[in-house]
Design a protein around this motif. Structure first.
Motif: not given
Length: 202
Positions: A10-30
């Motif tokens: 299963a992939a994250c629909p936002r960052c397109l990474r596998p759920q185990a390596t999802c990046l969304c928690a690291l996103v810092r709007p800049t």
């Protein structure tokens, strides 16, 4: 006999990474004024260590185009945006000398083009696209120390990740109004996570 199908992760629909390596928690709007266009080599798109996904999600004005060779007319249209001067983030190297460049005008609307590829492949992309080679260059004279060496080897001492290079370039162009520190901190956490997954189990 048909082979049993292997279920896709299963992939994250936002960052397109596998759920185990999802990046969304690291996103810092800049916040930033300069448009960023990343020309990404297809091999980089498949790299779990690649930094562009986090960069794209954190910068509001960041477009990523994947490809190795681009049609001249399509590339010209991408590079020339009305009302913006376009600069290429790339050093002046003997194999592809930088053309004479006008001075950067403070607060002028800009578009920054970044090549996301290995050093050898980025040079090939530059040499094969005259429109890219003709752009005025922005180069990082003294890049800051990189987090990237923990997970990815580099041939040159001054090589940094695409995210780090872009953040440093935006700081050069926009001055004190640009704060890339939270994004660089997030990238440090990303590198640490990749490194932890690469360690052999005890």
């Amino acid at each position: 006999m048909n082979r049993p199908s292997i279920p896709r992760r299963a992939a994250c629909p936002r960052c397109l990474r596998p759920q185990a390596t999802c990046l969304c928690a690291l996103v810092r709007p800049t916040a930033h004024r300069t448009e960023v266009l990343v020309l990404q080599h297809p091999q980089e798109q498949r790299q779990a260590k690649n930094s562009v996904a986090l960069l794209r999600l954190s910068l509001a004005h960041c477009e990523v185009l994947v490809g190795e060779r681009f049609a001249a007319a399509a590339l010209d249209e991408l590079l020339q945006r009305a009302g913006r001067d376009t600069w290429l983030l790339y050093p002046d190297v003997p194999a592809a000398p930088a053309p004479p460049a006008p001075p950067v005008v403070a607060n002028a609307p800009l578009r920054l083009v970044v090549i996301d590829a290995t050093w050898r492949k980025s040079l090939r992309m530059l040499l094969e696209h005259p429109a890219l080679a003709a752009l005025p260059r922005l180069s990082l004279d003294t890049p800051a120390p990189t987090h990237y060496r923990t997970i990815r080897a580099a041939r040159r001492a001054d090589q940094v990740s695409t995210l780090e290079a872009t953040v440093q370039a935006l700081a050069m162009l926009e001055g004190a109004s640009f704060d890339g520190v939270p994004l660089l901190d997030a990238f440090g956490h990303f590198v640490n996570g990749v490194a932890a997954r690469q360690r052999p189990p005890l």
